[in-house]
Design an enzyme around this catalytic site. Structure first.
Site, short mmCIF file in Angstrom:
data_model
loop_
_atom_site.label_atom_id
_atom_site.label_comp_id
_atom_site.label_asym_id
_atom_site.label_seq_id
_atom_site.Cartn_x
_atom_site.Cartn_y
_atom_site.Cartn_z
N ASP A 279 35.34 -17.55 -1.98
CA ASP A 279 34.43 -17.24 -0.87
C ASP A 279 35.19 -16.79 0.38
OD1 ASP A 279 35.42 -19.80 -0.31
OD2 ASP A 279 33.47 -20.78 -0.32
N SER B 207 25.96 -25.75 0.27
CA SER B 207 24.76 -25.03 -0.15
C SER B 207 25.14 -23.72 -0.82
CB SER B 207 23.84 -24.75 1.05
OG SER B 207 24.49 -23.89 1.98
N GLY B 208 24.17 -23.18 -1.56
CA GLY B 208 24.34 -21.88 -2.20
C GLY B 208 23.17 -21.00 -1.87
N GLY C 263 29.52 -19.21 8.79
CA GLY C 263 28.48 -20.05 9.37
C GLY C 263 28.88 -20.73 10.65
#
Length: 498
Positions: A242, A16-17, A411
């Site tokens: 990231d 996801s973004g 996350g």
């Protein structure tokens, strides 16, 4: 936050973004989500691609929403994504097809072909990067061997965040942390290793100048600014990888720590002032990736929560669709220390059915496959915790002493079971948080680019002041069982050294 500067971070992961606005007042930072969207790959006639033009449109939508909610006076914009993947531009800067996804099977066998041309010892000495077939170096080699018309027509190669930034600014450049994931950069000079590319017969004219994180890449084009209802906002290069941005947000108060960036991939390592290019590091298949403020991220890429994500998809196809919280609860209720897997076994990179791949691994290693959803997910989580222990064991050896604290960010910190299993397996305290480490690091490096932050230590102090952390202490009651489990794990992974 009164009088806070507002920064927009685009953080695109493998699943996801999101577009996140960071409000920074000089002492504290607060994040506000403005847009989330799926990323994922698109399989077409056996080839897995990224739909990068859709991702560009999602980013423009995120910018427009940020302007609507927070005004036109954004102080900066920055992009970060997963590593290794890239787009090729031809004459007139035309995109030559959708970029291929790193899990595409077109890269199969490329490591052996590369090693026949250049010994692995030489490739590692020139780049310091872990050997994985997904790396840009082997993707390019695959295109060359297939006589790809894309490669023949290409004039420029841009890594994914550089490609998105180019479409926002019209300026082409390469940022160091994302470039380093390619296995085509010299970690000493922090520039392209052209000599290696020549030995592999790869084109050298494709590459743009490498800049350090925190550099301004340009300002929004008039086309993008008009479409999104704003002016010529500055676009900065954060740590565009990231994980590089996530490590910026590790809330450590000194330099002697281990970080674990937990998400689709698990990236576990230490921060060094220079690359470590020893034979010991090469044989352990660790990687020297670029960091901020001149640092190197010595780390191990571990398959991570991809295992759970793919199990979830496999069970959904069987009509057993559960969210991640439900899967974790089932794992908590499952008996501990059943079957184990090596998370980095090649069969788990892109299986058609992860549940079946796990069962096959267990049969191949003389174990009974886990029975049921909870047991399968627990197998994944316990195996990850044991892999972290092995990785920590090696990191302790590289530095010459044990690391007292492990910081888990990203996350994966939301999976409290995995955090506790990690503390128990490592027999070390685990400090979990922040969850949104990548977006935080993105914003902080933009602020550094504008001169609002002067050091990495200052950035990490801001993180400690701004976000909650949770400490997981190892359980003494299960220590002996984890020791027994680790002996089993080492055997099935073929680990023989102490």
């Amino acid at each position: 936050m009164a009088n806070a500067q507002k920064y927009l971070a685009f953080d695109l992961g493998a699943e996801s973004g999101r577009a996140v606005v960071g409000l920074f007042d000089g002492n504290g930072l607060r994040l506000e989500d403005v847009h989330r969207f799926p990323t994922g790959g698109t399989l077409v006639l056996g080839t897995l691609y990224w739909d990068v033009l859709r991702l560009f449109e999602e980013c423009k939508k995120g910018l427009a929403l940020a302007v609507t909610q927070f005004g036109k006076d954004l102080a900066g914009i920055g992009f970060d994504t997963w590593g290794v993947d890239f787009g090729l531009l031809g004459r007139g800067d035309v995109l030559l097809g959708n970029p291929r996804h790193y899990r595409d099977h077109g890269n199969d066998g490329m490591l052996d072909i590369a090693f026949a041309l250049v010994p692995p010892e030489t490739i590692f000495e020139r780049t310091g990067i872990q050997f994985m077939q997904i790396n840009t170096l082997y993707q390019l080699l695959a295109l060359k061997l297939r006589k790809s018309p894309w490669l023949e027509a290409a004039e420029t190669l841009l890594m994914m965040p550089d490609l998105l930034a180019f479409w926002f600014t019209g300026e082409k450049s390469s940022e160091f942390t994302i470039a380093s994931t390619s296995q085509m950069v010299d970690p000493r000079t922090r520039q392209w290793a052209y000599d290696l590319l020549i030995r592999l017969g790869l084109p050298t004219h494709l590459f743009t100048t490498i800049s350090e994180p925190g550099t301004q890449k340009g300002v929004l084009t008039q086309e993008v600014a008009q479409a999104c209802g704003c002016g010529a906002i500055a676009v900065y290069a954060p740590a565009e990888h990231d994980t590089g941005s996530a490590v910026v947000a590790v809330p450590a108060s000194d330099t002697d720590f281990v970080y674990l960036s937990s998400g689709t991939w698990s990236l576990m390592g230490i921060e060094l002032p220079q690359p470590l290019l020893t034979e010991q590091v090469r044989k352990a298949n660790f990687t020297n990736e670029g960091g901020v403020f001149g640092t190197t991220r010595l780390l191990k890429n571990i398959m991570g929560l991809w295992l759970v994500q793919e199990c979830r998809r496999a069970y959904a196809r069987r009509g057993q669709d559960h969210n991640y919280a439900e899967l974790t609860k089932m794992a908590e209720q499952a008996p501990p220390f059943g079957a184990f897997i090596d998370p980095d076994d090649p069969t788990f990179l892109a299986p058609t059915d992860m549940v079946e791949a796990i069962a096959n691994f267990c049969r191949r290693t003389g174990q009974n496959p886990p029975e049921g959803i909870g047991a399968t997910i627990r197998c994944c989580l316990e195996s990850l915790a044991l892999k972290y222990r092995r990785t920590l064991e090696l990191l302790d050896g590289f530095r010459g002493h044990p690391h007292a604290i492990v910081h888990v960010v990203g996350g994966g910190t939301q999976n409290r079971l995995l955090c506790q299993l990690t503390a128990d397996a490592l027999q070390r305290p685990v400090i979990a948080g922040p969850v949104e480490a990548t977006a935080i690091g993105n914003v902080l490096m933009q602020a550094m680019g504008r001169g609002e932050i002067g050091s990495l230590e200052e950035a990490r102090a801001i993180v400690r002041n701004s976000f909650p952390l949770e400490t997981y202490s190892p359980s003494a009651a299960t220590k002996d069982r984890w020791e027994e489990a680790y002996i089993r794990f080492r055997k099935l992974c073929g680990i023989e050294d102490s």
